[in-house]
Write a protein that holds these residues in place. Structure first.
Motif, PDB file in Angstrom:
ATOM      1  N   LEU A  11      20.996  -5.677  40.798  1.00  0.00           N
ATOM      2  CA  LEU A  11      20.939  -5.088  39.463  1.00  0.00           C
ATOM      3  C   LEU A  11      22.367  -4.782  39.032  1.00  0.00           C
ATOM      4  N   ILE A  12      22.848  -5.486  38.012  1.00  0.00           N
ATOM      5  CA  ILE A  12      24.239  -5.332  37.594  1.00  0.00           C
ATOM      6  C   ILE A  12      24.319  -4.341  36.434  1.00  0.00           C
ATOM      7  N   GLY A  13      25.029  -3.230  36.666  1.00  0.00           N
ATOM      8  CA  GLY A  13      25.153  -2.181  35.658  1.00  0.00           C
ATOM      9  C   GLY A  13      24.400  -0.955  36.119  1.00  0.00           C
ATOM     10  N   GLY A  14      25.105   0.156  36.233  1.00  0.00           N
ATOM     11  CA  GLY A  14      24.465   1.374  36.720  1.00  0.00           C
ATOM     12  C   GLY A  14      23.948   2.225  35.587  1.00  0.00           C
ATOM     13  N   GLY A  15      23.062   1.680  34.778  1.00  0.00           N
ATOM     14  CA  GLY A  15      22.476   2.455  33.680  1.00  0.00           C
ATOM     15  C   GLY A  15      20.983   2.588  33.853  1.00  0.00           C
ATOM     16  N   VAL A  16      20.322   3.099  32.818  1.00  0.00           N
ATOM     17  CA  VAL A  16      18.903   3.400  32.924  1.00  0.00           C
ATOM     18  C   VAL A  16      18.075   2.120  33.097  1.00  0.00           C
ATOM     19  N   ILE A  36      22.054  -1.880  43.403  1.00  0.00           N
ATOM     20  CA  ILE A  36      22.570  -1.622  42.056  1.00  0.00           C
ATOM     21  C   ILE A  36      24.094  -1.557  42.150  1.00  0.00           C
ATOM     22  N   VAL A  37      24.788  -2.321  41.317  1.00  0.00           N
ATOM     23  CA  VAL A  37      26.243  -2.197  41.278  1.00  0.00           C
ATOM     24  C   VAL A  37      26.660  -1.771  39.876  1.00  0.00           C
ATOM     25  N   GLY A  38      27.459  -0.720  39.802  1.00  0.00           N
ATOM     26  CA  GLY A  38      27.907  -0.212  38.517  1.00  0.00           C
ATOM     27  C   GLY A  38      29.390   0.075  38.563  1.00  0.00           C
ATOM     28  N   ASP A  39      30.039  -0.019  37.417  1.00  0.00           N
ATOM     29  CA  ASP A  39      31.498   0.174  37.421  1.00  0.00           C
ATOM     30  C   ASP A  39      31.904   1.620  37.136  1.00  0.00           C
ATOM     31  N   PRO A  84      32.962  -3.002  39.690  1.00  0.00           N
ATOM     32  CA  PRO A  84      32.716  -3.970  38.618  1.00  0.00           C
ATOM     33  C   PRO A  84      32.405  -5.357  39.167  1.00  0.00           C
ATOM     34  N   VAL A  85      31.405  -5.991  38.562  1.00  0.00           N
ATOM     35  CA  VAL A  85      31.124  -7.385  38.884  1.00  0.00           C
ATOM     36  C   VAL A  85      32.060  -8.230  38.032  1.00  0.00           C
ATOM     37  N   ALA A  86      32.787  -9.145  38.669  1.00  0.00           N
ATOM     38  CA  ALA A  86      33.791  -9.928  37.942  1.00  0.00           C
ATOM     39  C   ALA A  86      33.229 -11.230  37.407  1.00  0.00           C
ATOM     40  N   THR A 112      24.356  -4.593  31.689  1.00  0.00           N
ATOM     41  CA  THR A 112      25.724  -4.090  31.560  1.00  0.00           C
ATOM     42  C   THR A 112      25.914  -3.206  30.332  1.00  0.00           C
ATOM     43  N   GLY A 113      24.845  -3.019  29.535  1.00  0.00           N
ATOM     44  CA  GLY A 113      24.916  -2.045  28.460  1.00  0.00           C
ATOM     45  C   GLY A 113      25.774  -2.483  27.286  1.00  0.00           C
ATOM     46  N   ALA A 114      26.383  -1.486  26.668  1.00  0.00           N
ATOM     47  CA  ALA A 114      27.188  -1.734  25.477  1.00  0.00           C
ATOM     48  C   ALA A 114      28.391  -0.812  25.512  1.00  0.00           C
ATOM     49  N   PHE A 156      23.704   7.503  14.537  1.00  0.00           N
ATOM     50  CA  PHE A 156      23.020   8.411  15.460  1.00  0.00           C
ATOM     51  C   PHE A 156      24.026   9.260  16.235  1.00  0.00           C
ATOM     52  N   ILE A 157      25.039   8.609  16.807  1.00  0.00           N
ATOM     53  CA  ILE A 157      25.998   9.349  17.635  1.00  0.00           C
ATOM     54  C   ILE A 157      26.807  10.322  16.773  1.00  0.00           C
ATOM     55  N   GLY A 158      27.298   9.839  15.624  1.00  0.00           N
ATOM     56  CA  GLY A 158      28.126  10.682  14.757  1.00  0.00           C
ATOM     57  C   GLY A 158      27.384  11.927  14.307  1.00  0.00           C
ATOM     58  N   ALA A 233      30.337 -10.257  28.213  1.00  0.00           N
ATOM     59  CA  ALA A 233      31.384 -11.135  28.757  1.00  0.00           C
ATOM     60  C   ALA A 233      30.933 -11.852  30.036  1.00  0.00           C
ATOM     61  N   LEU A 234      30.308 -11.104  30.933  1.00  0.00           N
ATOM     62  CA  LEU A 234      29.864 -11.664  32.212  1.00  0.00           C
ATOM     63  C   LEU A 234      28.847 -12.792  31.981  1.00  0.00           C
ATOM     64  N   ALA A 235      27.903 -12.525  31.082  1.00  0.00           N
ATOM     65  CA  ALA A 235      26.847 -13.507  30.791  1.00  0.00           C
ATOM     66  C   ALA A 235      27.426 -14.735  30.114  1.00  0.00           C
TER      67      ALA A 235
HETATM   68  C1  LIG Z   1      26.119   9.671  23.552  1.00  0.00           C
HETATM   69  C2  LIG Z   1      24.880   8.838  23.521  1.00  0.00           C
HETATM   70  C3  LIG Z   1      23.697   9.397  23.062  1.00  0.00           C
HETATM   71  C4  LIG Z   1      22.541   8.639  23.006  1.00  0.00           C
HETATM   72  N1  LIG Z   1      21.393   9.212  22.547  1.00  0.00           N
HETATM   73  C5  LIG Z   1      20.253   8.501  22.462  1.00  0.00           C
HETATM   74  C6  LIG Z   1      19.050   9.084  21.978  1.00  0.00           C
HETATM   75  O1  LIG Z   1      18.994  10.263  21.620  1.00  0.00           O
HETATM   76  N2  LIG Z   1      17.951   8.313  21.913  1.00  0.00           N
HETATM   77  C7  LIG Z   1      17.952   7.009  22.303  1.00  0.00           C
HETATM   78  O2  LIG Z   1      16.904   6.351  22.214  1.00  0.00           O
HETATM   79  N3  LIG Z   1      19.065   6.425  22.790  1.00  0.00           N
HETATM   80  C8  LIG Z   1      20.223   7.142  22.864  1.00  0.00           C
HETATM   81  N4  LIG Z   1      21.373   6.553  23.347  1.00  0.00           N
HETATM   82  C9  LIG Z   1      21.337   5.138  23.749  1.00  0.00           C
HETATM   83  C10 LIG Z   1      20.942   4.961  25.210  1.00  0.00           C
HETATM   84  O3  LIG Z   1      21.626   5.854  26.014  1.00  0.00           O
HETATM   85  C11 LIG Z   1      21.225   3.532  25.626  1.00  0.00           C
HETATM   86  O4  LIG Z   1      20.389   2.690  24.888  1.00  0.00           O
HETATM   87  C12 LIG Z   1      21.031   3.311  27.115  1.00  0.00           C
HETATM   88  O5  LIG Z   1      21.976   4.038  27.839  1.00  0.00           O
HETATM   89  C13 LIG Z   1      21.121   1.843  27.482  1.00  0.00           C
HETATM   90  O6  LIG Z   1      20.983   1.696  28.859  1.00  0.00           O
HETATM   91  P1  LIG Z   1      21.502   0.411  29.627  1.00  0.00           P
HETATM   92  O7  LIG Z   1      21.060   0.585  31.027  1.00  0.00           O
HETATM   93  O8  LIG Z   1      21.131  -0.800  28.883  1.00  0.00           O
HETATM   94  O9  LIG Z   1      23.090   0.460  29.512  1.00  0.00           O
HETATM   95  P2  LIG Z   1      24.169   1.569  29.907  1.00  0.00           P
HETATM   96  O10 LIG Z   1      23.566   2.905  29.947  1.00  0.00           O
HETATM   97  O11 LIG Z   1      25.310   1.337  29.000  1.00  0.00           O
HETATM   98  O12 LIG Z   1      24.575   1.183  31.389  1.00  0.00           O
HETATM   99  C14 LIG Z   1      25.288   0.031  31.698  1.00  0.00           C
HETATM  100  C15 LIG Z   1      26.229   0.314  32.829  1.00  0.00           C
HETATM  101  O13 LIG Z   1      26.743  -0.902  33.309  1.00  0.00           O
HETATM  102  C16 LIG Z   1      28.126  -0.758  33.572  1.00  0.00           C
HETATM  103  N5  LIG Z   1      28.743  -2.091  33.561  1.00  0.00           N
HETATM  104  C17 LIG Z   1      29.087  -2.853  32.494  1.00  0.00           C
HETATM  105  N6  LIG Z   1      29.637  -4.004  32.895  1.00  0.00           N
HETATM  106  C18 LIG Z   1      29.641  -3.999  34.246  1.00  0.00           C
HETATM  107  C19 LIG Z   1      30.090  -4.919  35.241  1.00  0.00           C
HETATM  108  N7  LIG Z   1      30.610  -6.096  34.933  1.00  0.00           N
HETATM  109  N8  LIG Z   1      29.955  -4.567  36.546  1.00  0.00           N
HETATM  110  C20 LIG Z   1      29.405  -3.383  36.889  1.00  0.00           C
HETATM  111  N9  LIG Z   1      28.959  -2.486  35.981  1.00  0.00           N
HETATM  112  C21 LIG Z   1      29.081  -2.785  34.678  1.00  0.00           C
HETATM  113  C22 LIG Z   1      28.568   0.162  32.473  1.00  0.00           C
HETATM  114  O14 LIG Z   1      29.796   0.785  32.787  1.00  0.00           O
HETATM  115  C23 LIG Z   1      27.425   1.162  32.446  1.00  0.00           C
HETATM  116  O15 LIG Z   1      27.594   2.172  33.382  1.00  0.00           O
HETATM  117  C24 LIG Z   1      22.558   7.293  23.409  1.00  0.00           C
HETATM  118  C25 LIG Z   1      23.761   6.721  23.881  1.00  0.00           C
HETATM  119  C26 LIG Z   1      24.910   7.478  23.938  1.00  0.00           C
HETATM  120  C27 LIG Z   1      26.174   6.857  24.429  1.00  0.00           C
END
Ligand SMILES: Cc1cc2nc3c(=O)[nH]c(=O)nc-3n(C[C@H](O)[C@H](O)[C@H](O)COP(=O)(O)OP(=O)(O)OC[C@H]3O[C@@H](n4cnc5c(N)ncnc54)[C@H](O)[C@@H]3O)c2cc1C
Ligand code: FES
Lengths: 374, 109
Positions: A11-16, A36-39, A84-86, A112-114, A156-158, A233-235
């Motif tokens: 699993l690339i990316g340490g997010g949800v 799980i690998v995350g940067d 980080p996955v390169a 890898t999120g945004a 939303f964030i602002g 970028a990775l994809a």
């Molecule tokens: C401040 C904030 C508030 C938010 N509030 C809400 C809300 O109220 N309601 C809502 O619905 N959504 C909200 N969101 C959006 C929500 O958090 C995101 O949609 C969600 O985090 C997406 O998860 P993800 O796992 O796709 O990506 P991410 O959470 O971005 O995780 C991806 C991870 O992968 C890592 N990564 C990237 N490239 C690489 C690589 N090459 N190698 C290793 N690791 C890598 C990144 O550093 C990151 O840690 C909010 C987001 C933020 C930033």
């Protein structure tokens, strides 16, 4: 000596999205190895509190962790942080890490999120953005000693950052380029309500004006929240189909066999939904697809936001609409495409959000929506 | 099913043998809506069904170890103490002593 690892699921990316994929695999009794690998340097965490509870108060990482530290051991999910996955070779099913070590996998999820879009106007380099736990801490530190803040971007964030800073006693001005908050995509009715709410919290909102420079802004703290771009970028380098996000189907399968994509980085059936529920459900759907299990019926997109003591839920999908209709005393706004409701904004849970999410998937009429209240 | 008061608490109407470990469910007991769960380790617990963040129905959420996850925004509560384990909720929920007598799941209110 570069190390070679071998795992069943990478699993690339340490997010949800990644964590929910691992969680679902284990809940479905998948016995293989999961890595799980995350940067980032810390345990995977939920980002929504970053602009809310975390800015307003002293909240530790453990209260926003996607899973507690003990979970990884208990569930036999390996986690590499600061890793980080390169590059990725889909044919060889091989990932190469920043340090040259390699990981062979059977199946892989790209999550890898945004990352925040950066403004290029003069002075933008002095502004903070908010994506990570560290970003939130930096903003909170600046707010502790600052009296005036400028937030560029009324999305939303602002909006959430402005409200949280105001709750800390900071004097805040929000600048939004569009004539309505959220870049205008949620119409003028909801924006007018939110501007009122923000004004009541002492926040100044300036709509429809471009900020051309941040050089002469008199503020102790500047935050930009002008949208995110998917980290593709990775994809892209791996030759996967990318079109404003990694192209994936309902099972989060990409153009390469064995490679899945979910969360903010993915464009699923033509939609990129960069929100928490989408990432959670995307990770879960990818897990089921990896196991060859039946996918749940796709549900309408669901975004939630919280600011100045109010909760906002937006369900459905109407990137453009013909009309916006306040319903139920203005606590619900229906977005109409033709005569059908394709999206609903719900203020303070005026109707059941779950029921609304189900209803809106069937393109109801406004009268159907009003019946939700009874 | 009618709820019955017994000396040691209230019958929930649940039969222990019918409940899948690692799940929670909604049960109405004496006018109260409870989230009752059985962990993978075979331990019973009950907390108020309504999330203190925004009213999410905890009994419709997921149970993992001792953590009940709210389906609305992913807040988490301890099934045995009601303590908040994950944001966004900040206030705890009430927890109730739960046990099995015969095959009946009983809570103390
Ligand atoms: C401040 C904030 C508030 C938010 N509030 C809400 C809300 O109220 N309601 C809502 O619905 N959504 C909200 N969101 C959006 C929500 O958090 C995101 O949609 C969600 O985090 C997406 O998860 P993800 O796992 O796709 O990506 P991410 O959470 O971005 O995780 C991806 C991870 O992968 C890592 N990564 C990237 N490239 C690489 C690589 N090459 N190698 C290793 N690791 C890598 C990144 O550093 C990151 O840690 C909010 C987001 C933020 C930033
Ligand atoms: S209502 Fe339970 S987490 Fe929000």
């Amino acid at each position: 000596m570069p190390v070679e690892h071998r795992v069943d699921v990478l699993l690339i990316g340490g997010g949800v999205a990644s964590v929910r994929c691992a969680r679902t695999l284990r809940r479905r009794k998948f016995a293989g190895s999961i890595l799980i690998v995350g940067d980032e340097a810390v345990l995977p965490y939920n980002r929504p509190p970053l602009s809310k509870e975390l800015l307003r108060g002293d909240v530790g990482l453990e209260l926003i962790a996607a899973e507690p530290a003990s979970w990884y051991e208990r569930q036999r999910v390996d986690l590499l942080t600061d890793a980080p996955v390169a590059s990725l070779d889909p044919d060889a099913r091989l990932a190469t890490m920043g340090d040259g070590s390699t990981i062979r996998f059977s199946q892989c999820l790209l999550a890898t999120g945004a990352e925040p879009r950066r403004l290029t106007i003069p002075g933008a380099e002095h502004a903070l953005t908010l994506r990570t736990f560290a970003d939130a801490e930096a903003i909170r530190r600046a707010a502790a000693s600052g009296r005036r803040a400028v937030v560029v971007g009324g999305g939303f964030i602002g909006v959430e950052v402005a409200a949280s800073l105001a709750a800390l006693g900071v004097e805040v001005t929000v600048h939004e380029l569009a004539p309505a908050l959220w870049g205008g995509v949620l119409g003028t009715t909801l924006s007018a309500w939110a501007v009122g709410v923000l004004n009541e919290s002492g926040i100044t909102v300036r709509l429809g004006e471009a900020v051309s420079s941040l050089d002469d802004v008199r503020a102790d703290l500047m935050v930009t929240g002008v949208g995110v771009t998917p980290r593709v970028a990775l994809a892209e380098a791996a030759g996967l189909a990318v079109d404003d996000g990694v192209v994936a189907d309902a099972g989060r399968r990409t153009s390469a066999p064995g490679i899945f994509a979910a969360g903010d980085v993915a464009r699923v059936d033509g939609r990129r939904v960069e929100h928490w529920h989408a990432a959670r459900e995307g990770g879960e759907a990818a897990a089921l697809a990896m196991l060859g299990e039946l996918l749940p019926e796709p549900r309408a997109p669901w975004v939630y936001s919280e600011f100045a003591g109010h909760l906002l839920d937006v369900v459905g999908w109407a990137p453009t609409f013909d009309d916006e209709l306040p319903l139920l005393g203005g606590h619900v706004v229906a977005y109409l495409v033709g005569r059908r409701v394709e999206q609903l904004a719900i203020i303070d849970s005026a109707v059941s959000v779950d029921a609304a999410r189900t209803l809106v998937a069937g393109s109801p009429s406004p009268a159907d929506v009003e019946r939700l209240a009874s | 099913m009618a709820v019955e008061r017994i000396p040691s608490g209230f019958l929930t109407g649940l039969r222990a043998g019918d409940v899948t470990p690692g799940t929670v469910q909604v049960v109405e007991v004496d006018g109260r809506s409870l989230c009752i769960g059985l962990t993978e380790d075979g331990e019973w617990g009950a907390i108020d069904n309504v999330c203190t963040h925004d009213g999410g129905v905890l009994g419709e959420g997921e149970l993992d170890d001792n953590a009940v996850e709210c389906p609305r925004h992913g807040g988490r509560f301890d099934l045995f103490t009601g303590r908040v384990l994950a944001l966004p909720p900040v206030r705890p929920v009430r927890a109730y002593e739960t046990r099995v007598e015969g095959d009946d799941v009983v809570v103390e209110l």
